[in-house]
Motif scaffolding. Structure first.
Motif, PDB file in Angstrom:
ATOM      1  N   CYS A 198       2.951   6.297  -1.789  1.00 15.63           N
ATOM      2  CA  CYS A 198       3.675   6.338  -3.055  1.00 15.63           C
ATOM      3  C   CYS A 198       4.333   7.704  -3.179  1.00 15.63           C
ATOM      4  O   CYS A 198       3.667   8.730  -3.005  1.00 15.63           O
ATOM      5  N   PRO A 199       5.630   7.760  -3.469  1.00 11.40           N
ATOM      6  CA  PRO A 199       6.324   9.045  -3.546  1.00 11.40           C
ATOM      7  C   PRO A 199       5.980   9.798  -4.826  1.00 11.40           C
ATOM      8  O   PRO A 199       5.406   9.230  -5.760  1.00 11.40           O
ATOM      9  N   PRO A 200       6.345  11.072  -4.910  1.00 13.18           N
ATOM     10  CA  PRO A 200       6.125  11.845  -6.139  1.00 13.18           C
ATOM     11  C   PRO A 200       7.072  11.389  -7.245  1.00 13.18           C
ATOM     12  O   PRO A 200       8.047  10.668  -6.995  1.00 13.18           O
ATOM     13  N   GLU A 201       6.794  11.822  -8.468  1.00 12.23           N
ATOM     14  CA  GLU A 201       7.570  11.342  -9.613  1.00 12.23           C
ATOM     15  C   GLU A 201       9.049  11.686  -9.506  1.00 12.23           C
ATOM     16  O   GLU A 201       9.898  10.975 -10.052  1.00 12.23           O
ATOM     17  N   ALA A 202       9.389  12.752  -8.810  1.00 11.43           N
ATOM     18  CA  ALA A 202      10.795  13.124  -8.665  1.00 11.43           C
ATOM     19  C   ALA A 202      11.615  11.985  -8.066  1.00 11.43           C
ATOM     20  O   ALA A 202      12.786  11.799  -8.414  1.00 11.43           O
ATOM     21  N   ALA A 244      -0.018   1.217  -2.351  1.00  9.34           N
ATOM     22  CA  ALA A 244      -1.220   1.945  -2.764  1.00  9.34           C
ATOM     23  C   ALA A 244      -1.826   2.741  -1.611  1.00  9.34           C
ATOM     24  O   ALA A 244      -3.042   2.766  -1.425  1.00  9.34           O
ATOM     25  N   SER A 245      -0.948   3.348  -0.853  1.00 10.14           N
ATOM     26  CA  SER A 245      -1.333   4.350   0.153  1.00 10.14           C
ATOM     27  C   SER A 245      -2.450   3.897   1.083  1.00 10.14           C
ATOM     28  O   SER A 245      -3.451   4.598   1.260  1.00 10.14           O
ATOM     29  N   SER A 246      -2.279   2.725   1.678  1.00 10.34           N
ATOM     30  CA  SER A 246      -3.332   2.221   2.556  1.00 10.34           C
ATOM     31  C   SER A 246      -2.742   1.426   3.715  1.00 10.34           C
ATOM     32  O   SER A 246      -1.787   0.672   3.543  1.00 10.34           O
ATOM     33  N   TRP A 247      -3.322   1.614   4.887  1.00  8.17           N
ATOM     34  CA  TRP A 247      -3.000   0.810   6.069  1.00  8.17           C
ATOM     35  C   TRP A 247      -4.347   0.358   6.625  1.00  8.17           C
ATOM     36  O   TRP A 247      -4.831   0.840   7.637  1.00  8.17           O
ATOM     37  N   ALA A 248      -4.968  -0.554   5.878  1.00  5.56           N
ATOM     38  CA  ALA A 248      -6.358  -0.946   6.149  1.00  5.56           C
ATOM     39  C   ALA A 248      -6.433  -1.895   7.340  1.00  5.56           C
ATOM     40  O   ALA A 248      -6.487  -3.116   7.190  1.00  5.56           O
ATOM     41  N   ASN A 249      -6.466  -1.313   8.521  1.00  5.47           N
ATOM     42  CA  ASN A 249      -6.512  -2.107   9.743  1.00  5.47           C
ATOM     43  C   ASN A 249      -7.204  -1.288  10.835  1.00  5.47           C
ATOM     44  O   ASN A 249      -7.174  -0.063  10.805  1.00  5.47           O
ATOM     45  N   ASN A 250      -7.830  -1.959  11.767  1.00  5.92           N
ATOM     46  CA  ASN A 250      -8.513  -1.319  12.896  1.00  5.92           C
ATOM     47  C   ASN A 250      -9.729  -0.503  12.457  1.00  5.92           C
ATOM     48  O   ASN A 250     -10.858  -0.953  12.562  1.00  5.92           O
ATOM     49  N   THR A 251      -9.507   0.736  11.961  1.00  3.11           N
ATOM     50  CA  THR A 251     -10.649   1.587  11.620  1.00  3.11           C
ATOM     51  C   THR A 251     -11.306   1.203  10.304  1.00  3.11           C
ATOM     52  O   THR A 251     -12.434   1.613  10.030  1.00  3.11           O
ATOM     53  N   THR A 252     -10.613   0.447   9.458  1.00  2.00           N
ATOM     54  CA  THR A 252     -11.215  -0.050   8.220  1.00  2.00           C
ATOM     55  C   THR A 252     -10.618  -1.408   7.897  1.00  2.00           C
ATOM     56  O   THR A 252      -9.638  -1.832   8.521  1.00  2.00           O
ATOM     57  N   THR A 253     -11.194  -2.107   6.948  1.00  2.00           N
ATOM     58  CA  THR A 253     -10.731  -3.445   6.589  1.00  2.00           C
ATOM     59  C   THR A 253     -10.851  -3.628   5.084  1.00  2.00           C
ATOM     60  O   THR A 253     -11.558  -2.876   4.402  1.00  2.00           O
ATOM     61  N   LEU A 254     -10.168  -4.641   4.574  1.00  2.00           N
ATOM     62  CA  LEU A 254     -10.227  -4.955   3.152  1.00  2.00           C
ATOM     63  C   LEU A 254     -11.162  -6.135   2.903  1.00  2.00           C
ATOM     64  O   LEU A 254     -11.257  -7.049   3.722  1.00  2.00           O
ATOM     65  N   ASP A 257     -14.432  -6.261   2.662  1.00  2.00           N
ATOM     66  CA  ASP A 257     -15.735  -6.288   3.330  1.00  2.00           C
ATOM     67  C   ASP A 257     -16.730  -5.308   2.715  1.00  2.00           C
ATOM     68  O   ASP A 257     -17.734  -4.956   3.341  1.00  2.00           O
ATOM     69  N   GLY A 258     -16.444  -4.856   1.494  1.00  2.00           N
ATOM     70  CA  GLY A 258     -17.373  -3.976   0.802  1.00  2.00           C
ATOM     71  C   GLY A 258     -17.322  -2.527   1.233  1.00  2.00           C
ATOM     72  O   GLY A 258     -18.207  -1.741   0.867  1.00  2.00           O
ATOM     73  N   LYS A 259     -16.298  -2.138   1.965  1.00  2.00           N
ATOM     74  CA  LYS A 259     -16.172  -0.749   2.399  1.00  2.00           C
ATOM     75  C   LYS A 259     -15.568   0.096   1.276  1.00  2.00           C
ATOM     76  O   LYS A 259     -14.995  -0.435   0.320  1.00  2.00           O
ATOM     77  N   PRO A 260     -15.674   1.426   1.367  1.00  2.00           N
ATOM     78  CA  PRO A 260     -15.152   2.290   0.297  1.00  2.00           C
ATOM     79  C   PRO A 260     -13.690   2.038  -0.050  1.00  2.00           C
ATOM     80  O   PRO A 260     -13.284   2.232  -1.200  1.00  2.00           O
ATOM     81  N   VAL A 261     -12.888   1.589   0.918  1.00  2.00           N
ATOM     82  CA  VAL A 261     -11.466   1.374   0.655  1.00  2.00           C
ATOM     83  C   VAL A 261     -11.239   0.295  -0.398  1.00  2.00           C
ATOM     84  O   VAL A 261     -10.214   0.307  -1.094  1.00  2.00           O
ATOM     85  N   ASP A 262     -12.181  -0.637  -0.558  1.00  2.00           N
ATOM     86  CA  ASP A 262     -12.014  -1.701  -1.548  1.00  2.00           C
ATOM     87  C   ASP A 262     -11.917  -1.129  -2.963  1.00  2.00           C
ATOM     88  O   ASP A 262     -10.986  -1.446  -3.717  1.00  2.00           O
ATOM     89  N   ALA A 263     -12.879  -0.296  -3.336  1.00  2.00           N
ATOM     90  CA  ALA A 263     -12.872   0.302  -4.671  1.00  2.00           C
ATOM     91  C   ALA A 263     -11.755   1.331  -4.798  1.00  2.00           C
ATOM     92  O   ALA A 263     -11.114   1.447  -5.851  1.00  2.00           O
ATOM     93  N   TRP A 264     -11.505   2.069  -3.717  1.00  2.00           N
ATOM     94  CA  TRP A 264     -10.469   3.097  -3.750  1.00  2.00           C
ATOM     95  C   TRP A 264      -9.094   2.486  -4.003  1.00  2.00           C
ATOM     96  O   TRP A 264      -8.276   3.065  -4.731  1.00  2.00           O
ATOM     97  N   THR A 265      -8.821   1.320  -3.429  1.00  2.00           N
ATOM     98  CA  THR A 265      -7.521   0.677  -3.610  1.00  2.00           C
ATOM     99  C   THR A 265      -7.257   0.374  -5.078  1.00  2.00           C
ATOM    100  O   THR A 265      -6.151   0.601  -5.583  1.00  2.00           O
TER     101      THR A 265
END
Length: 265
Positions: free
Chosen positions: A178-182, A198-208, A210-218
């Motif tokens: 996501c770019p800055p407000e400017a 939402a600043s995520s490329w959830a693939n390979n090293t993490t997944t969506l 599956d209860g990993k931290p990225v789920d709540a962070w997204t």
């Protein structure tokens, strides 16, 4: 609270809002009806409004109430889901705190720029304010080798958007970020559409899903993006990210879309 055309046209609309107090903290929420002739925003006519909220002289403000401005029935959030009417929600809460006893500080004022537009699905096509629009976009992967970071000034983003417009484009997709407000300010003023993620490329090293931290962070990151940039009319499309992975990612993303569509129908 008042709203006026940023270019000075028309007559400002204003109203007084009551503040509901709970101890030393108060909140206020209200709407301004701009009427059926309110100017709409799009790439051809990027009409903008400025919302001003001022507290009474005996109050001091701090971050926390929301103000919304409507033209017609509610429409949609940046996800571009089916809807009707044109609506701009200014999601910058203002909670108030009473000043010291006997104090009479100057009014605390908050100003935000917004635009009215309806970006939605019409059958198999996108439409802006009820008119079909052909999206001609490019990709921005946050590649800025000279500085190591994206620009944060409006002038540079106007240059970037201007280059895209000169090539006949009307949208930039920000790939996994996501770019800055400017960037939003520049796109608002020039009449240009933005697709952010939402600043995520959830693939390979993490997944969506599956209860990993990225789920709540997204969800947390999506909330932050909508809160800080949801008033910008150029913000027309939003995705979770790029090429999601995981055996449960489809169910996870279906719930993500459902959640934010319900939050800003």
């Amino acid at each position: 609270m008042s709203a006026r055309r940023k270019d000075g046209r028309g007559v400002p609309v204003e109203t007084a809002l009551p503040v509901t107090w709970s101890g030393a903290v108060g909140t206020a929420e209200g709407k301004l009806a701009l009427g059926p002739d309110a100017a709409l925003w799009d790439e051809f006519s990027p009409a903008l409004y400025e919302l001003t909220a001022a507290l009474a002289p005996t109050s001091v403000a701090k971050p926390g109430a929301a103000a919304a401005v409507e033209r017609g029935p509610p429409s949609h959030g940046p996800a571009g889901l089916p809807s009707g009417g044109a609506r701009s929600t200014v999601p910058s809460p203002i909670a108030t705190e009473r000043g010291p006893s006997g104090a009479d500080p100057a009014p605390d004022t908050r100003r935000l720029v917004f635009g009215l537009r309806d970006f939605a699905m019409r059958g198999t096509q996108f439409a802006i304010n009820g008119r079909p629009v052909f999206i001609r976009g490019t990709l921005d992967c946050c590649i800025f080798p000279k500085t190591g970071h994206p620009p944060t000034d409006v002038a540079e983003w106007k240059r970037i958007v201007g280059v895209a417009k000169a090539h006949g484009l009307n949208l930039i997709r920000f790939h996994s970020w996501c770019p800055p407000e400017a960037a939003f300010i520049a796109a608002d003023e020039l009449g240009f559409y933005l697709h952010v993620e939402a600043s995520s490329w959830a693939n390979n090293t993490t997944t969506l899903g599956d209860g990993k931290p990225v789920d709540a962070w997204t969800y947390a990151e999506t909330d932050r993006i909508l809160r800080h940039y949801g008033n910008h009319p150029s913000f027309v499309l939003m995705a979770q990210g790029n090429e999601p992975g995981g055996k449960n990612h489809k169910a996870y993303l279906a719930k993500w879309v459902e959640h934010y569509a319900a939050r800003d129908p």
